[in-house]
Write an enzyme that holds these catalytic residues in place. Structure first.
Site, PDB file in Angstrom:
ATOM      1  N   TYR A   1       0.882  -1.357   0.239  1.00  0.00           N
ATOM      2  CA  TYR A   1      -0.020   0.213  -0.174  1.00  0.00           C
ATOM      3  C   TYR A   1       0.661   1.226   0.593  1.00  0.00           C
ATOM      4  CZ  TYR A   1      -4.356  -3.035   1.158  1.00  0.00           C
ATOM      5  OH  TYR A   1      -5.371  -3.624   1.085  1.00  0.00           O
TER       6      TYR A   1
ATOM      7  N   ASP B   1      -5.939  11.132   0.325  1.00  0.00           N
ATOM      8  CA  ASP B   1      -6.797   9.996   0.746  1.00  0.00           C
ATOM      9  C   ASP B   1      -8.274  10.366   1.432  1.00  0.00           C
ATOM     10  OD1 ASP B   1      -4.632   8.129   0.045  1.00  0.00           O
ATOM     11  OD2 ASP B   1      -3.978   8.186   1.871  1.00  0.00           O
TER      12      ASP B   1
ATOM     13  N   GLU C   1      -6.963   0.466  -2.882  1.00  0.00           N
ATOM     14  CA  GLU C   1      -7.132   1.450  -2.306  1.00  0.00           C
ATOM     15  C   GLU C   1      -8.580   2.509  -2.244  1.00  0.00           C
ATOM     16  OE1 GLU C   1      -3.953   3.495  -1.887  1.00  0.00           O
ATOM     17  OE2 GLU C   1      -1.905   2.300  -1.084  1.00  0.00           O
TER      18      GLU C   1
END
Ligand SMILES: [Zn+2]
Length: 386
Positions: free
Chosen positions: A244, A260, A306
């Site tokens: 990640y 994010d 993700e």
């Protein structure tokens, strides 16, 4: 006047021929020689929005269509859908205002000399193209790619980096300007008050959040935005699972163009499969943001799924990538091989052209607004619109 054009020396025909021929013959060798040439165009001073606004104002004054359709190998693809937002490429968020080009009703589209249609893209690569948006865009038709005949030296390029490919294989070679980073704004919760994001990306995220609120999507927040090299290094070397996390110098977060996005009260681990994640993936492109690491493209991105990570690329590009289910790696490769495309999105016609600089010179349209992003492949993507 940073973008004052120089006297054109070459025709678009030659540029296209050069670009395609060059790519076709030595693309394999070039892949080995890829070197970031984006550094020379990076400016650390001034706001691009200001610059863009100024350029827009100047260009608007000169805005006069000079129909100069030229033979081009560009592949035209019928856009069947468009995002809902209506702002121009450089201003994804309705909350931002800037001088924008007014498509001139006095400048009818040229109808003569339609471009030859070629199909450089393997059909199978496009056969799975779909869009999640309902169609609200005029049908694409070939009406002549504008003449990219004005010379723009790389030294004068303001590299937006919107399409800069950064991944495990491609490092950010240029220090990122901090001047365009903004702290996450009041009213939109962030994990800390120190989350900063590139101003254009932040505007896009803000607009996306507003749309989410209208759609009764749970409260969202920006958990991570810009990261400096040291922060990325710490993250990487402390990470238990590096599928990640990218090494320092290889993260889009270091561009300030990635965020994010998490749901308030939830962590990273329970984002996948949530209605919020599905909504974000489907609607972010309308604001110029793409889900950068989808679950079915891990073999290409080299990053695990993700659902929280979104990258700003600009609306026309996000729309096109969504339409064809491209991740950024695939999109850049597509542009490299096809040269570019044109499409109408919400009434605005965009011309996207991939170029390799020739003797430090890019070619841009004479009387259109445009922006430039290095692709981090030795080439640049010029996005023009009217
Ligand atoms: Zn991220």
């Amino acid at each position: 006047m940073a973008y004052r054009r120089r006297k054109p020396r070459r025709s678009a025909r030659k540029i296209f021929a050069f670009t395609l021929g060059f790519l076709g013959i030595v693309s394999a060798a070039l892949l080995l020689l890829i070197h970031d040439m984006g550094s020379s165009g990076s400016h650390g001073d001034g706001s691009l929005l200001e610059n863009t606004a100024r350029i827009a104002a100047e260009a608007q004054a000169f805005m006069e269509r000079t129909p100069a359709p030229s033979p081009s190998p560009l592949h035209s693809i019928e856009p069947s859908a468009a995002p809902a937002a209506t702002t121009p490429e450089a201003t994804p968020a309705p909350s931002l205002s800037m001088a924008s080009p007014t498509p001139s009703s006095a400048s009818p589209l040229p109808t003569e000399s339609p471009l030859p249609i070629e199909t450089p893209m393997p059909q199978e690569s496009l056969s799975h193209a779909h869009s999640t948006h309902s169609a609200d865009v005029a049908s694409e038709s070939l009406e002549g790619f504008p003449d990219f005949s004005a010379e723009l030296p790389l030294s004068e390029v303001i590299d937006t980096q919107y399409l800069k490919l950064v991944n495990r294989d491609r490092a950010i070679a240029v220090p990122v300007s901090y001047t365009r980073l903004m702290t996450a704004w009041p009213g939109v919760p962030a994990r800390t008050t120190y989350v900063t994001v590139h101003e254009t990306a932040l505007s896009a995220v803000k607009a996306l959040f507003q749309a989410a609120q209208s759609a009764d999507i749970g409260d969202l927040f920006v958990a991570s935005g810009f990261r400096g090299t040291e922060e990325q290094r710490t993250l990487y070397y402390n990470a238990a699972d590096r599928s990640y996390v990218l090494p320092p110098g290889h993260s889009e977060h270091q561009l300030g163009l990635a965020v994010d996005i998490l749901i308030v009260g939830h962590g990273f681990s329970n984002m996948a499969g949530s209605p919020e994640a599905a909504w974000l993936a489907a609607h972010a492109p309308a604001f110029g943001l793409i889900l950068r690491y989808p679950s079915d493209k891990q073999h290409i991105t080299q990053v695990a799924y993700e659902p929280w990570h979104f990258r700003y690329v600009g609306r026309i590009h996000a729309w096109y990538m969504q339409k064809h289910k491209f991740v950024l790696e695939e999109y850049i490769e597509y542009l490299q091989h096809n040269g570019g495309f044109q499409a109408v999105l919400d009434g605005r016609r965009y011309y996207v052209l991939y170029q390799r600089p020739e003797n430090g010179i890019l070619f841009v349209p004479e009387y259109l607004l445009f922006n430039v992003s290095s692709a981090n492949t030795g080439g640049y993507i010029v996005t023009a619109w009217r």
